[in-house]
Design a protein around this motif. Structure first.
Motif, short mmCIF file in Angstrom:
data_model
loop_
_atom_site.label_atom_id
_atom_site.label_comp_id
_atom_site.label_asym_id
_atom_site.label_seq_id
_atom_site.Cartn_x
_atom_site.Cartn_y
_atom_site.Cartn_z
N GLU A 177 0.19 4.32 7.56
CA GLU A 177 0.74 5.53 8.19
C GLU A 177 2.19 5.33 8.65
O GLU A 177 2.90 6.30 8.89
N THR A 204 0.85 -1.20 0.00
CA THR A 204 0.00 0.00 0.00
C THR A 204 0.88 1.25 0.00
O THR A 204 1.85 1.33 0.75
N THR A 222 -2.40 -6.69 1.72
CA THR A 222 -2.95 -7.51 2.80
C THR A 222 -2.26 -7.23 4.13
O THR A 222 -2.91 -7.16 5.16
N THR A 266 -0.14 -4.48 4.61
CA THR A 266 0.28 -3.08 4.78
C THR A 266 -0.87 -2.08 4.85
O THR A 266 -0.67 -0.97 5.33
N LYS A 267 -2.06 -2.45 4.40
CA LYS A 267 -3.14 -1.45 4.34
C LYS A 267 -3.47 -0.86 5.70
O LYS A 267 -3.81 0.32 5.80
N ASP A 268 -3.37 -1.65 6.77
CA ASP A 268 -3.65 -1.13 8.11
C ASP A 268 -2.41 -0.52 8.77
O ASP A 268 -2.47 -0.07 9.90
N GLN A 269 -1.29 -0.52 8.05
CA GLN A 269 -0.03 0.03 8.56
C GLN A 269 0.47 1.20 7.71
O GLN A 269 1.59 1.66 7.89
N ASN A 275 1.53 5.15 0.74
CA ASN A 275 1.11 6.26 1.59
C ASN A 275 1.29 7.53 0.76
O ASN A 275 2.33 8.18 0.83
#
Length: 172
Positions: free
Chosen positions: A137, A86, A130, A132-135, A88
């Motif tokens: 930031e 992902t 999968t 990295t999307k929640d990481q 940023n």
């Protein structure tokens, strides 16, 4: 190229930042290769996406890579395809990168992998978003992540190794 040996295991790293580089490196895979891990996409968007002609050329490269990955998987070695993590977008460090390599634009590359069957040609897809999307930031420059985020991707890959790589039965 970097090469490391652990007993009978040889690990080679070959820098291939663009999909065309990956395609070229695939030609040098030998029959004794046990596993291939490859991926590309983000730098393609930055360097090879200025015109419609660039996009059309990129599509041809992806189609050829899908054929080569499929042949490799069928005849020589399992293939792990690593899709871009992902992005940023606000953290990208130049306007050019924010324009060319935004998450929206990199998703277009991931969609092309699906459309032109790169994902189907691989034995296993390590899906960057999968893990990295929640990481996102934590991506300090928009592209790269702290080591512990990559460790999650490595663990996913390690968990898949038991069915990716055939281990001969022990003779004990």
């Amino acid at each position: 190229e970097l090469k490391t040996e652990f007993g009978n295991t040889i690990i080679r790293f070959q820098w291939a930042p663009l999909t065309s580089d990956v395609l070229h490196k695939m030609k040098s895979v030998t029959e004794d290769t046990d596993l291939v891990i490859a991926g590309s996409g983000a730098l393609d968007k930055l360097h090879l996406w200025a015109t419609d002609e660039d996009r059309n050329s990129y599509e041809l490269t992806i189609k050829q890579l899908a054929k080569d990955l499929k042949l490799l998987k069928e005849n020589s070695a399992p293939v792990v395809w690593f899709t871009p993590t992902t992005i940023n977008t606000p953290a990208l460090q130049s306007q050019e990168k924010r324009t060319q390599m935004s998450e929206k634009n990199i998703q277009e590359i991931r969609d092309m992998y699906y459309e032109f069957e790169i994902n189907d040609a691989a034995t296993f897809v390590l899906d960057g978003p999968t893990f990295t999307k929640d990481q996102v930031e934590k991506s300090y420059d928009g592209i790269h992540y702290p080591q512990h985020v990559y460790d999650v991707g490595a663990q996913i890959l390690i968990n898949a190794l038991d069915w990716l790589v055939q281990v001969p039965p022990s003779s004990s």
